[in-house]
Design a protein around this motif. Structure first.
Motif, PDB file in Angstrom:
ATOM      1  N   SER A  10       0.785  -1.567   0.440  1.00 18.49           N
ATOM      2  CA  SER A  10       0.446   0.374   0.025  1.00 18.49           C
ATOM      3  C   SER A  10       1.065   1.020   0.104  1.00 18.49           C
ATOM      4  N   ARG A  11       0.596   2.296  -0.163  1.00 25.67           N
ATOM      5  CA  ARG A  11       1.108   3.445  -0.632  1.00 25.67           C
ATOM      6  C   ARG A  11       0.273   4.312   0.210  1.00 25.67           C
ATOM      7  N   PRO A  12       1.075   5.638   1.106  1.00 28.82           N
ATOM      8  CA  PRO A  12       0.528   7.002   1.748  1.00 28.82           C
ATOM      9  C   PRO A  12      -0.735   7.654   1.301  1.00 28.82           C
ATOM     10  N   PHE A  13      -1.198   7.619  -0.158  1.00 31.07           N
ATOM     11  CA  PHE A  13      -2.396   9.000  -0.395  1.00 31.07           C
ATOM     12  C   PHE A  13      -2.953   8.129  -0.352  1.00 31.07           C
ATOM     13  N   GLU A  14      -3.381   6.441   0.345  1.00 32.37           N
ATOM     14  CA  GLU A  14      -4.307   5.729   0.452  1.00 32.37           C
ATOM     15  C   GLU A  14      -5.153   5.872   1.739  1.00 32.37           C
ATOM     16  N   PHE A  15      -4.611   6.218   2.389  1.00 32.57           N
ATOM     17  CA  PHE A  15      -4.928   6.793   3.960  1.00 32.57           C
ATOM     18  C   PHE A  15      -4.850   8.244   4.292  1.00 32.57           C
ATOM     19  N   ILE A  16      -4.029   9.725   3.194  1.00 40.00           N
ATOM     20  CA  ILE A  16      -3.211  10.379   3.829  1.00 40.00           C
ATOM     21  C   ILE A  16      -4.627  10.663   3.777  1.00 40.00           C
ATOM     22  N   SER A  42       2.405  19.518   9.395  1.00 41.18           N
ATOM     23  CA  SER A  42       2.115  18.552   9.208  1.00 41.18           C
ATOM     24  C   SER A  42       1.225  18.655   8.042  1.00 41.18           C
ATOM     25  N   ILE A  43       0.106  19.038   7.995  1.00 36.18           N
ATOM     26  CA  ILE A  43      -0.787  18.661   6.881  1.00 36.18           C
ATOM     27  C   ILE A  43       0.622  19.163   5.657  1.00 36.18           C
ATOM     28  N   ILE A  44       1.340  20.076   5.641  1.00 32.93           N
ATOM     29  CA  ILE A  44       2.202  19.813   4.466  1.00 32.93           C
ATOM     30  C   ILE A  44       2.494  19.013   4.070  1.00 32.93           C
ATOM     31  N   LEU A  45       3.566  18.105   5.066  1.00 33.77           N
ATOM     32  CA  LEU A  45       4.610  17.499   4.948  1.00 33.77           C
ATOM     33  C   LEU A  45       3.159  15.962   4.785  1.00 33.77           C
ATOM     34  N   ASN A  46       1.956  15.740   4.876  1.00 36.18           N
ATOM     35  CA  ASN A  46       1.127  14.677   4.240  1.00 36.18           C
ATOM     36  C   ASN A  46       0.738  14.699   3.319  1.00 36.18           C
ATOM     37  N   LEU A  47       0.706  16.027   2.815  1.00 39.00           N
ATOM     38  CA  LEU A  47      -0.016  16.081   1.653  1.00 39.00           C
ATOM     39  C   LEU A  47       1.080  15.855   0.563  1.00 39.00           C
ATOM     40  N   THR A  48       2.136  16.530   0.426  1.00 41.90           N
ATOM     41  CA  THR A  48       3.607  16.355  -0.526  1.00 41.90           C
ATOM     42  C   THR A  48       3.907  14.721  -0.544  1.00 41.90           C
ATOM     43  N   SER A  49       3.434  13.911   0.624  1.00 47.14           N
ATOM     44  CA  SER A  49       3.647  12.533   0.351  1.00 47.14           C
ATOM     45  C   SER A  49       2.978  11.903  -0.026  1.00 47.14           C
ATOM     46  N   SER A 107      12.312   8.174  -6.683  1.00 49.22           N
ATOM     47  CA  SER A 107      12.227   9.897  -6.647  1.00 49.22           C
ATOM     48  C   SER A 107      10.777  10.268  -6.400  1.00 49.22           C
ATOM     49  N   GLU A 108      11.980  11.895  -6.318  1.00 53.63           N
ATOM     50  CA  GLU A 108      10.979  12.604  -5.417  1.00 53.63           C
ATOM     51  C   GLU A 108      10.284  13.775  -6.309  1.00 53.63           C
ATOM     52  N   TRP A 109       9.419  14.869  -5.806  1.00 53.25           N
ATOM     53  CA  TRP A 109       8.608  15.283  -6.583  1.00 53.25           C
ATOM     54  C   TRP A 109       9.420  16.111  -8.293  1.00 53.25           C
ATOM     55  N   ASN A 110      10.947  15.942  -8.089  1.00 56.44           N
ATOM     56  CA  ASN A 110      10.943  17.204  -9.408  1.00 56.44           C
ATOM     57  C   ASN A 110      11.756  16.468 -10.571  1.00 56.44           C
ATOM     58  N   LYS A 111      11.823  15.088  -9.777  1.00 59.29           N
ATOM     59  CA  LYS A 111      12.253  13.710 -10.859  1.00 59.29           C
ATOM     60  C   LYS A 111      10.966  13.502 -11.105  1.00 59.29           C
ATOM     61  N   MET A 136       1.677  23.660  -7.624  1.00 55.87           N
ATOM     62  CA  MET A 136       2.752  21.983  -6.438  1.00 55.87           C
ATOM     63  C   MET A 136       3.651  22.562  -6.855  1.00 55.87           C
ATOM     64  N   ASN A 137       4.826  23.452  -7.125  1.00 52.87           N
ATOM     65  CA  ASN A 137       5.806  23.697  -7.081  1.00 52.87           C
ATOM     66  C   ASN A 137       6.089  24.533  -5.655  1.00 52.87           C
ATOM     67  N   GLN A 138       5.272  25.738  -5.535  1.00 53.95           N
ATOM     68  CA  GLN A 138       5.491  26.376  -4.653  1.00 53.95           C
ATOM     69  C   GLN A 138       5.132  25.660  -3.058  1.00 53.95           C
ATOM     70  N   LEU A 139       4.402  24.431  -2.894  1.00 50.13           N
ATOM     71  CA  LEU A 139       4.109  23.602  -2.747  1.00 50.13           C
ATOM     72  C   LEU A 139       5.079  22.481  -1.389  1.00 50.13           C
ATOM     73  N   PHE A 140       5.871  22.166  -2.863  1.00 49.79           N
ATOM     74  CA  PHE A 140       7.024  20.898  -2.626  1.00 49.79           C
ATOM     75  C   PHE A 140       8.084  22.055  -2.188  1.00 49.79           C
ATOM     76  N   LYS A 141       8.215  23.237  -2.450  1.00 49.84           N
ATOM     77  CA  LYS A 141       9.023  24.893  -1.434  1.00 49.84           C
ATOM     78  C   LYS A 141       9.013  24.652  -0.187  1.00 49.84           C
ATOM     79  N   TYR A 142       7.572  25.085   0.045  1.00 51.43           N
ATOM     80  CA  TYR A 142       7.272  24.622   1.825  1.00 51.43           C
ATOM     81  C   TYR A 142       7.839  23.718   2.357  1.00 51.43           C
ATOM     82  N   ARG A 143       7.408  22.504   1.544  1.00 46.67           N
ATOM     83  CA  ARG A 143       7.748  20.898   2.047  1.00 46.67           C
ATOM     84  C   ARG A 143       9.147  20.778   2.513  1.00 46.67           C
ATOM     85  N   ASN A 144      10.564  21.473   1.386  1.00 48.12           N
ATOM     86  CA  ASN A 144      11.403  21.708   1.878  1.00 48.12           C
ATOM     87  C   ASN A 144      12.168  22.026   2.376  1.00 48.12           C
ATOM     88  N   ILE A 145      11.632  23.456   2.997  1.00 47.33           N
ATOM     89  CA  ILE A 145      11.684  24.209   4.011  1.00 47.33           C
ATOM     90  C   ILE A 145      11.615  23.780   5.250  1.00 47.33           C
TER      91      ILE A 145
END
Length: 239
Positions: A10-16, A42-49, A107-111, A136-145
């Motif tokens: 299973s993958r995280p998108f199934e329960f997040i 914490s929501i940002i981290l869950n969303l990017t996962s 892989s991660e988002w950019n890849k 979406m690109n801004q969201l992952f910049k948030y995540r990286n910070i």
């Protein structure tokens, strides 16, 4: 000795999505600003996962579906031809497919954006609307910070009675500019009676990203022709 291997996963998108909705329900009744910042980060981290796990499952499902469609037995005009070439071709295809899947899994988002192009021979900007992709690109910049524990600094310049300000690191300055363009923040930071995290990780900002992710999911699923028959969890995914 007969060896049989069967994988179930299973993958995280199934329960997040359920986790995020539960968190938002409790967040909206929270009054403490520090708690709100923590909840929204914490929501940002869950969303990017969710997004990265969705992308992986999407690409792998798409590859396997197309391979299954092309598994018809090849026609051989000369029965005397050796079948070693066919076996080698199948071996090479399987090996290259396995390597591609391993690349996707790590892989991660950019890849992943590059892999979309590699797999479909179509650029992401032709798959996802520009406004959605920017969000979406801004969201992952948030995540990286957040994940790298970066400090957020407000730097002010005063020159000839003129003042200017910027956020550091520079990457976050671009995020703040984007939020202004979306009317999610306004005015100069020094006039805002809240800290930088409180302003830029507000409920409104997080809710904007949730809307953006749902648009992204719909646009990508449509482009990849994902149906309930191919992958039901992917097809039904929504926050």
């Amino acid at each position: 000795m007969n060896l049989s291997i069967k994988e179930s996963y299973s993958r995280p998108f199934e329960f997040i999505p359920q986790t995020v909705l539960w968190t938002i329900k409790h967040r909206d009744s929270e009054k403490n600003n520090d708690n709100l910042i923590g909840i929204n980060t914490s929501i940002i981290l869950n969303l990017t996962s969710l997004v990265e796990s969705f992308n992986k499952e999407l690409m792998i499902s798409w590859i396997k579906n197309h391979l299954s469609e092309s598994e018809a037995e090849p026609e051989i005009e000369n029965d005397d031809l050796p079948n070693c070439d066919i076996s080698m071709g199948e071996f090479l295809l399987e090996r290259l497919t396995d390597e591609l899947i391993l690349e996707i899994e790590s892989s991660e988002w950019n890849k992943q954006l590059k892999l979309f192009t590699k797999i479909t021979n179509n650029e992401v900007k032709n798959i996802v609307e520009q406004e959605t992709l920017n969000g979406m690109n801004q969201l992952f910049k948030y995540r990286n910070i957040i994940t790298h524990g970066n400090k957020l600094s407000l730097v002010e310049w005063n020159y000839d009675n003129k003042t200017s300000e910027r956020l550091e690191p520079n990457k976050f300055e671009a995020i703040f500019t984007f939020l202004k363009q979306q009317n999610l923040v306004s005015g100069k930071l020094k006039y805002v009676k809240s800290n930088i995290y409180e302003l830029t990780f507000s409920n409104e900002v997080i809710d904007y990203f949730i809307v953006t992710i749902n648009k992204y999911l719909d646009q990508v699923k449509e482009s990849f022709d994902i149906s309930v028959e191919i992958n039901k969890p992917l097809f039904e995914l929504k926050i």
